[in-house]
Design an enzyme around this catalytic site. Sequence first.
Site, PDB file in Angstrom:
ATOM      1  N   ALA A  51      10.548  -7.874  14.945  1.00 29.46           N
ATOM      2  CA  ALA A  51      10.075  -9.258  14.995  1.00 29.46           C
ATOM      3  C   ALA A  51       8.989  -9.437  16.042  1.00 29.46           C
ATOM      4  O   ALA A  51       8.014 -10.171  15.831  1.00 29.46           O
ATOM      5  CB  ALA A  51      11.239 -10.195  15.296  1.00 29.46           C
ATOM      6  N   GLU A  52       9.148  -8.788  17.172  1.00 30.43           N
ATOM      7  CA  GLU A  52       8.215  -8.961  18.286  1.00 30.43           C
ATOM      8  C   GLU A  52       6.846  -8.348  18.005  1.00 30.43           C
ATOM      9  O   GLU A  52       5.814  -8.991  18.197  1.00 30.43           O
ATOM     10  CB  GLU A  52       8.800  -8.341  19.562  1.00 30.43           C
ATOM     11  CG  GLU A  52       9.972  -9.094  20.158  1.00 30.43           C
ATOM     12  CD  GLU A  52       9.536 -10.326  20.921  1.00 30.43           C
ATOM     13  OE1 GLU A  52       8.314 -10.545  21.079  1.00 30.43           O
ATOM     14  OE2 GLU A  52      10.417 -11.087  21.371  1.00 30.43           O
TER      15      GLU A  52
END
Length: 274
Positions: A158-159
Amino acid sequence: MRSHNHLLPPLLIVTALCSVGFSPAFAQERVAQQRTVYRCIKDNTVSLATFREKGAKCEPKTITDTAGKPTNIFGNLGVINGNLYEGMVDGKPALTTRKTKGFTLLTRFTVETPKDSTAHVGMGQVGKARTDAFNTQFKAAAKKHKVDEALLRAVAHAESGFVAGIVSPKGALGVMQLMPGTARELGVTNALDPSQSIDGGARYLSQLSKRYRGDVTRVIAAYNAGPGAVAKFNGVPPYRETLAYLDKVNALLLNYRAALGLLPKPKPPLKAAQ
């Protein structure tokens, strides 16, 4: 607390009132005075009001009006769209951002709050689990720091989408998107080095998991917005970025748990009585 999707952000009603020229008791523009606005939680939604809402848990917030300067009540929430309702409470004019029986719509408004929050939605996209990306590093870091390997991978996905040299608009660095200050506290000397970044991210998730006693929702929220924000709101901060980030990580977490064989096995059906 129920799913964060039902949590409405606290709105900057003082700013909105000033923008439409309405001056109730707590929002006069010309005279600096201290006033009280209540942040109320009811049915797992948040509102701001000039009174304690019935059936809600309300926290008073004392503010000081400054001439010519709209008051920021809670801040760091990006661009907010909201409704302001007016009515009477105990014979006195009252305002709330919650749709309330006996109140009428006063105005719809859009306000922009300060942009000093480190929360961001992440630069990775929801997709299939990528167990090939830095596989050795993830396994080693998860084992070393005793964290859920699926969660560690989901957060990284996600990051950064596993791009080692990526830097976010907020200044977060590397695979695990560590802020420089956080990286230093974790002993990471080069946040753009995948091994250091993943090890630091695992260490941080381990610390957060201990702090929140395994509450994965708070762990994810704190990783995104910081433990201070989680403490401030006693749970998931109502930042739009954090809410979107939670959705993203939770979706990826299911994908990685399935890919790593970590999903609970279904129970066999009960046999009918003979």
